[in-house]
Design a protein around this motif. Structure first.
Motif, PDB file in Angstrom:
ATOM      1  N   VAL A  70       0.385  -1.242   0.032  1.00  0.00           N
ATOM      2  CA  VAL A  70      -0.294   0.293  -0.211  1.00  0.00           C
ATOM      3  C   VAL A  70       1.460   0.911   0.169  1.00  0.00           C
ATOM      4  CG1 VAL A  70      -1.925   1.792   1.890  1.00  0.00           C
ATOM      5  CG2 VAL A  70      -1.478  -1.259   1.002  1.00  0.00           C
ATOM      6  N   ARG A  71       1.983   1.268   0.260  1.00  0.00           N
ATOM      7  CA  ARG A  71       2.504   2.284   0.450  1.00  0.00           C
ATOM      8  C   ARG A  71       3.635   2.319  -0.982  1.00  0.00           C
ATOM      9  NH1 ARG A  71       5.969   2.615   6.566  1.00  0.00           N
ATOM     10  NH2 ARG A  71       6.736   1.120   5.497  1.00  0.00           N
ATOM     11  N   ALA A  72       3.929   1.681  -1.172  1.00  0.00           N
ATOM     12  CA  ALA A  72       4.244   1.922  -2.425  1.00  0.00           C
ATOM     13  C   ALA A  72       3.827   2.056  -3.713  1.00  0.00           C
ATOM     14  CB  ALA A  72       5.718  -0.106  -2.585  1.00  0.00           C
ATOM     15  N   VAL A  73       2.618   1.694  -3.526  1.00  0.00           N
ATOM     16  CA  VAL A  73       1.677   2.315  -5.070  1.00  0.00           C
ATOM     17  C   VAL A  73       1.093   3.519  -4.167  1.00  0.00           C
ATOM     18  CG1 VAL A  73       0.013   1.014  -6.343  1.00  0.00           C
ATOM     19  CG2 VAL A  73       1.262  -0.538  -5.377  1.00  0.00           C
ATOM     20  N   PRO A  74       0.822   3.916  -5.938  1.00  0.00           N
ATOM     21  CA  PRO A  74       0.088   5.446  -6.104  1.00  0.00           C
ATOM     22  C   PRO A  74      -0.820   5.115  -5.133  1.00  0.00           C
ATOM     23  CG  PRO A  74       1.307   5.397  -7.607  1.00  0.00           C
ATOM     24  CD  PRO A  74       2.045   3.959  -7.018  1.00  0.00           C
ATOM     25  N   GLU A  75      -2.191   5.641  -4.649  1.00  0.00           N
ATOM     26  CA  GLU A  75      -3.247   5.961  -3.797  1.00  0.00           C
ATOM     27  C   GLU A  75      -4.090   6.427  -5.505  1.00  0.00           C
ATOM     28  OE1 GLU A  75      -0.658   8.054  -2.828  1.00  0.00           O
ATOM     29  OE2 GLU A  75      -1.086   7.699  -0.359  1.00  0.00           O
ATOM     30  N   LEU A  76      -3.597   6.266  -5.748  1.00  0.00           N
ATOM     31  CA  LEU A  76      -5.020   6.322  -7.558  1.00  0.00           C
ATOM     32  C   LEU A  76      -5.053   5.685  -8.013  1.00  0.00           C
ATOM     33  CD1 LEU A  76      -6.448   9.005  -8.681  1.00  0.00           C
ATOM     34  CD2 LEU A  76      -3.999   9.288 -10.012  1.00  0.00           C
ATOM     35  N   VAL A  77      -3.876   4.903  -7.822  1.00  0.00           N
ATOM     36  CA  VAL A  77      -3.998   3.725  -8.376  1.00  0.00           C
ATOM     37  C   VAL A  77      -4.426   2.628  -7.961  1.00  0.00           C
ATOM     38  CG1 VAL A  77      -2.634   1.353  -9.469  1.00  0.00           C
ATOM     39  CG2 VAL A  77      -1.756   3.423 -10.010  1.00  0.00           C
ATOM     40  N   LEU A  80      -8.182   3.003  -8.357  1.00  0.00           N
ATOM     41  CA  LEU A  80      -8.722   2.277  -8.760  1.00  0.00           C
ATOM     42  C   LEU A  80      -8.895   0.593  -8.966  1.00  0.00           C
ATOM     43  CD1 LEU A  80      -7.254   4.386 -12.441  1.00  0.00           C
ATOM     44  CD2 LEU A  80      -9.688   3.799 -11.820  1.00  0.00           C
ATOM     45  N   LEU A 181      -9.114  12.851  -4.714  1.00  0.00           N
ATOM     46  CA  LEU A 181      -8.935  11.577  -5.788  1.00  0.00           C
ATOM     47  C   LEU A 181     -10.118  10.909  -6.003  1.00  0.00           C
ATOM     48  CD1 LEU A 181      -5.804  10.215  -3.510  1.00  0.00           C
ATOM     49  CD2 LEU A 181      -5.483  11.507  -6.146  1.00  0.00           C
TER      50      LEU A 181
ATOM     51  N   PHE B  11       7.256   5.468   3.172  1.00  0.00           N
ATOM     52  CA  PHE B  11       8.500   5.288   3.066  1.00  0.00           C
ATOM     53  C   PHE B  11      10.524   5.578   2.735  1.00  0.00           C
ATOM     54  CE2 PHE B  11       9.290   0.925   0.786  1.00  0.00           C
ATOM     55  CZ  PHE B  11       8.273   0.131   0.833  1.00  0.00           C
ATOM     56  N   LEU B 110      -4.707  17.241  -6.389  1.00  0.00           N
ATOM     57  CA  LEU B 110      -4.970  17.387  -7.748  1.00  0.00           C
ATOM     58  C   LEU B 110      -6.136  18.778  -7.818  1.00  0.00           C
ATOM     59  CD1 LEU B 110      -5.926  15.511  -9.954  1.00  0.00           C
ATOM     60  CD2 LEU B 110      -8.501  15.009  -8.141  1.00  0.00           C
ATOM     61  N   LYS B 213       4.658   9.076  -6.047  1.00  0.00           N
ATOM     62  CA  LYS B 213       3.357   8.162  -6.158  1.00  0.00           C
ATOM     63  C   LYS B 213       2.469   9.084  -6.369  1.00  0.00           C
ATOM     64  CE  LYS B 213       2.389   5.937  -2.269  1.00  0.00           C
ATOM     65  NZ  LYS B 213       2.363   5.863  -1.150  1.00  0.00           N
ATOM     66  N   LEU B 244      -3.943  -2.540 -14.383  1.00  0.00           N
ATOM     67  CA  LEU B 244      -4.226  -1.693 -12.897  1.00  0.00           C
ATOM     68  C   LEU B 244      -3.081  -3.010 -12.253  1.00  0.00           C
ATOM     69  CD1 LEU B 244      -7.207  -0.670 -12.308  1.00  0.00           C
ATOM     70  CD2 LEU B 244      -5.615   0.638 -12.595  1.00  0.00           C
ATOM     71  N   TYR B 251       4.845   0.288 -10.215  1.00  0.00           N
ATOM     72  CA  TYR B 251       5.512   1.592  -9.223  1.00  0.00           C
ATOM     73  C   TYR B 251       5.562   0.392  -8.131  1.00  0.00           C
ATOM     74  CZ  TYR B 251       2.895   5.273 -11.415  1.00  0.00           C
ATOM     75  OH  TYR B 251       2.816   6.780 -12.307  1.00  0.00           O
ATOM     76  N   THR B 255       9.754   2.292  -6.825  1.00  0.00           N
ATOM     77  CA  THR B 255       9.719   2.662  -5.858  1.00  0.00           C
ATOM     78  C   THR B 255      10.343   1.907  -5.052  1.00  0.00           C
ATOM     79  OG1 THR B 255       7.338   2.717  -5.068  1.00  0.00           O
ATOM     80  CG2 THR B 255       8.142   2.495  -3.429  1.00  0.00           C
TER      81      THR B 255
END
Lengths: 241, 274
Positions: A70-77, A80, A181, B11, B110, B213, B244, B251, B255
């Protein structure tokens, strides 16, 4: 439109031709999602923190995966993914049980998504806070003969609060801003409503600044409350600086 | 007091597993389970679109990285004066810096991005002077607005961090510099700035990951970064999950690479008792 004066304030009026009411409605949605997501995240965080500290090796590794991903992937992704996967999985589950599909409201989906994201962060915050409680205090409680639940309720949770509150306060501010978001998946919270209003009237600056002011007000009001809570939780601590 | 704690969520290199004791029996079982999970995903999901989009994905990743590094570097250069103004500046510098940081940190990125792109973007064409200036070919594009928004946001968050870092440098070190007869600029260049950057480094690294991110947001204003490429894939192939999942994996890799690189650089700086 509105070429005669530079700023057409009537666009912000609350009743029908103005967009003020719509904006406030969106703001309300944002706050609802932020509160719901934050609460869900806190529950997940408490569970996650205790799992990480006291759980078995397998549980600990799984939780590590959760917080790391969760902390490595962007919130936006994540939003979705969870938005589509969450609704889809729930429908498939219900279909398998024999209930047929249901429509998941944007509000519930939004709360779920923000909650899962917040859960990972609050797991880390709470874990750090619990670890910061001096071991002697917990040992003393045990020496008094308190049961583990009582130690948790009387010592660990209250004693960790001063360490956890700055992090948790930050999470709350992040939660309020992460709701923006959800505009990307089409939930009509403040940012999306603002964009629609701005697009319809071409008064981009007016509406975006108005929405910014609403978010800023939320942040500043939150800061006041956070300060009060923090002072309460830190009572008895030596004042820093 | 809440201002200094943003970095607690970032992180950091400590989050990566350490080498020793990594291969324990339960971990090997878990890894096997994960490997089989990945294998099932690879076999049962549709990946035939992947080769067609690989070049686009590559250029999308490059755009994302370019966004990240350009905004982080410019943002940091802005953050140093912002932090310095808040620590030592006279009130007419201190107050605007404070307000800037508060406003930017208090509103969603945003919203700022859309304000710049839709707001300024709709305002600029009304002025002939701007239309005929050399900047116009750039201002018609989307990416300058993305870079501007991300830079401003990074500068505001980093400005707070640098404020804490500048304030945290022990006064004795600055006094020692003065006792050596260093001028204000020399003392700043030799002592204050390096010590502050050193103190802020772990936080800076975390914030850079957070910045990575944030980059997919620029896809909402038609910049073709890796997120936008994946969105295009989803529209053209009608697949929901596969693109996705790939995006999330991309990502995570980025990271991971960033964190490892930062850990390497951090370890190169000698610290006492580390």
């Amino acid at each position: 439109m509105a070429a005669d004066t530079f700023i057409n304030w009537s666009l912000l009026s609350l009743s029908a031709p103005g967009w003020g009411g719509v904006l406030l409605q969106g703001f309300l949605h944002s706050i609802q999602i932020a509160i719901g997501g934050y609460a869900l995240g806190l529950l997940l965080g408490i569970g996650g923190a205790f799992g990480k500290l006291y759980g078995g090796p397998v549980l600990r590794d799984l939780l590590e995966c959760y917080t790391t991903i969760v902390r490595a992937v962007p919130e936006l992704v994540l939003i979705l993914l969870l938005y589509y996967a969450g609704t889809d999985l729930l429908n498939q589950l219900l279909g398998a049980v024999g209930f047929g599909s249901i429509d998941i409201s944007g509000l519930v989906a939004g709360i779920f998504v923000i909650g899962v994201v917040q859960g990972a962060y609050s797991t880390e915050v709470l874990r750090g806070a619990i670890k910061a409680v001096p071991a002697g205090q917990i040992e003393a409680a045990r020496a008094y003969g308190m049961s583990p639940v009582k130690v948790l309720r009387r010592i660990t949770l209250p004693a960790m609060l001063p360490y956890a509150i700055p992090g948790l306060a930050n999470l709350w501010l992040i939660a309020t801003k992460d709701t923006a978001l959800l505009a990307v998946v089409g939930f009509s919270e403040l940012t999306l409503v603002t964009r629609q209003a701005a697009g319809a009237t071409k008064a981009y600056f007016l509406f975006f600044c108005a929405a910014g002011a609403l978010y800023l007000a939320l942040t500043l009001v939150s800061n006041v409350f956070i300060g009060m809570i923090e002072r309460h939780a830190r009572r008895g601590f030596a004042e820093q600086r | 007091m809440t201002d200094e704690t943003t970095h607690a969520l970032a992180f950091t290199p400590e989050d990566l597993p350490k080498g020793k004791g990594f291969f324990q029996p339960h971990r090997i079982v878990l890894m096997l389970i994960f490997a089989s999970l990945v294998l099932t995903l690879a076999v049962f999901m549709r990946w035939d679109w992947l080769p067609r989009y690989l070049p686009k994905l590559g250029s999308g990743i490059l755009v994302s990285l370019a966004m990240l590094f350009s905004t982080a570097i410019i943002g940091f250069l802005l953050a140093v004066p912002l932090g310095l103004a808040q620590v030592t500046g006279p009130w007419f510098l201190k107050a605007p810096a404070r307000i800037f940081c508060t406003v930017i940190r208090g509103t969603p990125l945003l919203l700022q991005l859309w304000l710049l792109y839709y707001g300024l973007g709709s305002l600029f064409p009304q002025f002939p002077a701007i239309r005929h200036s050399f900047l116009w070919p750039y201002l018609r594009e989307a990416w300058p607005y993305g870079v501007a928004a991300l830079t401003i946001s990074f500068a505001a968050y980093e400005g707070e961090v640098m404020r804490g870092a500048f304030a945290g440098v022990p006064a004795g070190e600055l006094e020692a510099a003065r006792a050596y007869g260093m001028g204000r600029w020399t003392a700043f260049r030799r002592i204050w700035l390096p010590r502050a950057v050193h103190r802020a480094l772990p936080t800076l690294n975390g914030e850079t990951v957070l910045q990575l991110k944030s980059t997919p947001l620029v896809a909402t204003i038609t910049v073709i970064d890796v997120y936008a490429v994946i969105s295009k894939v989803r529209q053209e192939t009608y697949l929901t999950y596969e693109p996705l999942l790939l995006l999330a994996a991309i990502y995570m890799c980025l990271t991971g690479i960033l964190v490892v690189a930062f850990r390497y650089f951090e370890n190169r700086i000698p610290t006492r008792g580390a």
